[in-house]
Design an enzyme around this catalytic site. Structure first.
Site, mmCIF file in Angstrom:
data_model
loop_
_atom_site.group_PDB
_atom_site.id
_atom_site.type_symbol
_atom_site.label_atom_id
_atom_site.label_comp_id
_atom_site.label_asym_id
_atom_site.label_seq_id
_atom_site.Cartn_x
_atom_site.Cartn_y
_atom_site.Cartn_z
ATOM 1 N N CYS A 1 -22.841 -50.028 9.088
ATOM 2 C CA CYS A 1 -21.749 -49.163 9.537
ATOM 3 C C CYS A 1 -20.545 -50.030 9.911
ATOM 4 C CB CYS A 1 -22.175 -48.307 10.725
ATOM 5 S SG CYS A 1 -22.634 -49.277 12.175
ATOM 6 N N CYS B 1 -20.840 -52.881 12.405
ATOM 7 C CA CYS B 1 -21.418 -54.145 11.912
ATOM 8 C C CYS B 1 -20.297 -55.068 11.406
ATOM 9 C CB CYS B 1 -22.398 -53.881 10.775
ATOM 10 S SG CYS B 1 -23.845 -52.926 11.236
ATOM 11 N N CYS C 1 -34.044 -91.065 -16.783
ATOM 12 C CA CYS C 1 -35.008 -91.513 -15.782
ATOM 13 C C CYS C 1 -34.762 -90.774 -14.476
ATOM 14 C CB CYS C 1 -34.939 -93.023 -15.575
ATOM 15 S SG CYS C 1 -33.428 -93.563 -14.770
ATOM 16 N N CYS D 1 -31.361 -90.526 -12.805
ATOM 17 C CA CYS D 1 -30.440 -89.496 -13.324
ATOM 18 C C CYS D 1 -30.638 -88.174 -12.585
ATOM 19 C CB CYS D 1 -30.670 -89.271 -14.821
ATOM 20 S SG CYS D 1 -30.451 -90.735 -15.850
ATOM 21 N N ASP E 1 -59.566 -60.857 4.128
ATOM 22 C CA ASP E 1 -59.595 -59.435 4.449
ATOM 23 C C ASP E 1 -60.875 -58.869 3.822
ATOM 24 O OD1 ASP E 1 -58.572 -56.874 5.253
ATOM 25 O OD2 ASP E 1 -58.133 -56.521 3.139
ATOM 26 N N ASP F 1 -55.028 -58.125 -0.078
ATOM 27 C CA ASP F 1 -54.611 -57.368 -1.262
ATOM 28 C C ASP F 1 -53.768 -56.145 -0.946
ATOM 29 O OD1 ASP F 1 -56.548 -55.653 -0.176
ATOM 30 O OD2 ASP F 1 -57.042 -54.876 -2.166
ATOM 31 N N ASP G 1 -51.515 -56.395 4.585
ATOM 32 C CA ASP G 1 -51.818 -57.829 4.630
ATOM 33 C C ASP G 1 -50.560 -58.690 4.496
ATOM 34 O OD1 ASP G 1 -54.595 -57.359 4.764
ATOM 35 O OD2 ASP G 1 -54.719 -57.161 2.586
#
Length: 794
Positions: free
Chosen positions: A16, A19, A83, A86, A495, A689, A693
């Site tokens: 808004c 901010c 090399c 570089c 889990d 999963d 988590d």
């Protein structure tokens, strides 16, 4: 007072006008800053005094008050690096450029990943900055185009090498005279003949070294090209000086080193060619993934089946896939049933049944039925394209272990040049006073034996091969730093639901007859409870016919009541049965046994009489126990984290061999439990999963997402295990151990090579051509050692 600079910053998080006003107010309070913040465009226009404040200070101020500064990321192919000096030079210069947040340049992949502020700098300006350093860059090509470029590059290198070798072989023969005093044909020993052979090698074939050296020195850097140019030029021009002496003093016996300069360039080209050949093998993982794609697709257009190139398929197209064909894109089955080999994605060799409404993944193999699918993801949005992108980014990233090599490489070339000058002075002053040739030969040997290439290749080549090998197995590391941190973990948190277990309840035990099962399944068909779904699926597998339900009631916390064909059916717990005066005293022991094993047991009564019992559980994945055994053998403490009750959690843990269980954990508490383990000094990996988590995956030292889980979890994780095969977790840890061990071997031999080689060359024990061969082969040995990871047993 200096002139103010103007920048435009993209600002995120504004919702808004208050901010934008707050950001503007805070910025204008900073010394030397004038700012205007526009909510509509989400941009801050800032004028600042660079003597008083930096862009980084302004950015941090915006972030400190709770907003973000927009950055973008671009990947570039970089050309002309020879090399590690570089790549370090480009990286250092880019990271100093205003508007660039972070630049990472990878010598092995010949690429750069750059995070930048689009309001301050654009991609073209970044490319121009790289070109000003003497290199070239362009937006990253796709893997196939890059592979074609590499093949052309190798062909050019091979042509140069052959020409250089043909011109150098006659000069190599002259060494026989130097070493053994052999009588060779006069033409071979003629200084002008040697001059004619050596000059094209020095200034046509070897011109690339002069160009590279000039560009680096012009920009205040020094790389391998500087060492090669100095060493070969010293040998060539000294020989040319000796040759001209014969013009003025015909009887003079010249001391020539044309063979040294020519053979050095040939050997270095040979080493670079072998190195490029070996490096091309490190990208095989990407090539193999690309080869999995179908090239064409059979699409229904205007009611007809037509074959079109894969790139012409669009979202919404309907595709026909026949048995034995690859599925071209990600989609959903519209018609037909089949089984699909998804081993390329999950590593699981058993085909997966696919029915209408189910998803299929591009590049998987249709086994035995014709299906029609609707394309949901094509091109760069497909699962395979996402996997390729993750692998490419991982191969282009840097591991923290590389920092030491980067620091040393930055000072390497100037130090070697200094040692070569000191060697020359010591020889001509003390070892063989007044003798120019031995001093020159020793200095040349120092210049050519020392090369930062092996040091620079030690880490990225191993990272490339290691992450590629992991991807082939179904393990995606998002970067080299994650590969290194996986090596450090000592605690693994799992889990339960969907990770250790399948995440889908199944009937494990049924005590009753077929008639009871028919009434039970018919009653449960009207329930939406997950346990009811398991019972209905169990009945379907046994081809039970379902009956019409006359009356159905769900009794919260107890079970269900139903009337079917004049029978009153009750399915539920003890409370339900006792409330309806059903006698179950003789079945308590069996009921308790099921519950102690982590199963949900339900009693069945028909017309007031006990008729059976059915147990449902979220069954353990087939590989869970073996995977946890392997982790325990590796000395990793395994912890199960679950929201289930203590008794169920302990029962599951006992079955798979987990000794540490944390039960009844709410989703938002999982991250706190990870922090508690970290506070004990443990390096923690979290495997999960689900959406719940994601916070724990971010907090953990390493977050590992199971690929069958949600996209949120996969996005939050550092490592993704495709499919859901738990045995891939110990394999991921094994590949990280093998890769870090390989990196340490490479770094040891690179350091040892230069530590031993330079003093030996300075002492005069190495002829320059031998020093050149050793230098060329040192890089090859590092890449070859890294390639051993392709054969590592996981």
């Amino acid at each position: 007072m200096s002139e103010k600079k103007h920048i435009t910053l993209g600002v995120t998080g504004m919702s808004c006008a208050s901010c934008s006003s707050r950001i503007e107010k805070v910025l204008n309070q900073m010394d030397g800053v004038e700012a205007q913040v526009n909510l509509t465009t989400e941009k801050a226009t800032v004028a600042y005094d660079p003597e008083k404040i930096s862009v980084e200070d302004i950015t941090k101020k915006i972030e400190n008050i709770g907003y973000g500064v927009l950055t973008e990321k671009v990947e570039l192919d970089v050309f002309g690096m020879t090399c590690v000096a570089c790549s370090n030079r480009i990286e250092k210069v880019l990271n100093k450029q205003e508007g660039i947040e972070l630049a990472t340049v990878n010598l092995t992949t010949e690429s750069a990943a750059i995070e930048y502020n689009p309001g301050m700098v654009d991609v073209q300006a970044i490319i121009e900055r790289i070109r000003n350093l003497g290199y070239d860059a362009k937006p990253k090509a796709d893997a196939e185009e890059k592979q074609t470029h590499k093949e052309k590059q190798l062909k050019t290198m091979k042509t140069k090498l052959i020409i250089s070798a043909l011109l150098s072989v006659p000069l190599l023969i002259t060494m026989l005279d130097h070493l053994f005093g052999m009588n060779l044909p006069e033409i071979v020993m003629n200084p002008w003949f040697q001059f004619i052979l050596a000059t094209p090698v020095q200034f046509i074939i070897g011109w690339q070294f002069y160009i590279g050296a000039y560009k680096n020195l012009r920009n205040g850097g020094a790389n391998m090209d500087v060492l090669v140019s100095l060493g070969t030029s010293a040998a060539y021009f000294y020989s040319l000086y000796e040759t001209f002496k014969t013009v003025f003093i015909p009887e003079y016996e010249p001391h020539l080193y044309f063979e040294t300069s020519a053979i050095l360039i040939t050997l270095i080209l040979f080493g670079k060619y072998l190195e490029s050949m070996a490096k091309s093998q490190t990208t095989n993982a990407i090539s193999e993934l690309l080869n999995l794609q179908a090239k064409e697709a059979r699409v229904v257009r205007d009611g007809k089946e037509v074959m079109i190139p894969l790139e012409d398929v669009v979202v919404g197209d309907r595709l026909i896939i026949k048995p034995g064909e690859k599925i071209p894109v990600d989609g959903i089955v519209i018609h037909g049933r089949t089984s699909v080999d998804e081993s390329m994605l999950t590593g699981e060799s058993i085909p997966v049944e696919k029915n209408p409404g189910e998803n299929v993944i591009g590049a998987t193999l249709n086994k035995n039925g014709s299906i029609e699918i609707e394309a949901t993801k094509v091109g760069k949005d497909t699962a395979l394209a996402s996997i390729i992108k993750v692998v490419e980014e991982a191969q282009g990233s840097k591991a923290p272990i590389q920092r030491l090599a980067d620091v040393i490489s930055g000072y390497f070339v100037p130090i070697v040049v200094g040692i070569a000058i000191l060697t020359f002075i010591c020889w001509i002053s003390f070892v063989q006073p007044g003798q120019f040739e031995p001093a020159l030969v020793a200095a040349i040997a120092v210049l050519v034996i020392a090369c930062p290439c092996a040091l620079g290749l030690a880490t990225p080549t191993s990272i490339m091969v290691g992450t590629g090998r992991a991807a082939e197995t179904g393990i995606l590391f998002k970067g080299g730093e994650h590969l290194e941190r996986t090596y450090q973990i000592d605690t693994l948190v799992l889990d339960k639901t969907g990770t250790i277990t399948k995440g889908k309840p199944e009937v494990t035990d049924y005590l009753g007859d077929e008639e009871t099962l028919q009434l039970l399944a018919s009653a449960e068909k009207g329930s939406e409870h997950p346990l009811a779904g398991a019972i209905v699926a169990f009945a379907k597998e046994r081809e039970i016919d379902f009956l019409d339900v006359d009356e159905f009631n769900a009794i919260p916390g107890q079970g269900i009541s139903a009337k079917i064909a004049g029978n009153h059916i009750l399915v539920g717990n003890r409370k339900l049965m006792r409330g309806h005066q059903v006698q179950i005293d003789g079945y308590e022991e069996t009921l308790n046994e099921f519950e102690m094993n982590g199963k949900t047991a339900m009693l069945i009564a028909i017309n007031g009489n006990y008729r059976g019992m059915i147990a449902v559980a979220d069954t353990i994945k087939d590989s869970a126990k073996e995977a946890i055994e392997q982790l325990n053998e590796m000395g990793i403490e395994v912890v199960m984290l679950t929201g289930d009750n203590e008794r169920t959690a302990q029962a599951i843990a006992k079955q798979v061999g987990i000794h540490h269980v944390v039960a009844q954990v709410l989703p938002d508490e999982k991250a706190e439990k990870i922090k508690e383990l970290q506070a004990l000094g443990k390096k923690v990996a979290m495997v999960g999963d689900g959406i719940n988590d994601a916070p724990a995956l971010v907090i953990a030292d390493i977050g590992i997402a199971i690929g069958t889980g949600t996209e949120v979890a996969i996005e939050a994780a550092d490592v993704t295990i495709l499919g859901g095969e738990l045995l891939l977790i110990p394999k991921a840890i094994n590949i990280s151990h093998a890769t870090i061990r390989n990196i340490k071997q490479n770094l040891f031999w690179a350091f040892a090579y230069n530590t031993a080689g330079i003093p030996i060359a300075a002492a005069g024990f190495l002829a320059p051509w031998l020093a050149g061969a050793a230098m060329a082969l040192s890089s090859v040995s590092v890449v070859t050692n890294a390639l051993r990871l392709k054969r590592v047993q996981l």
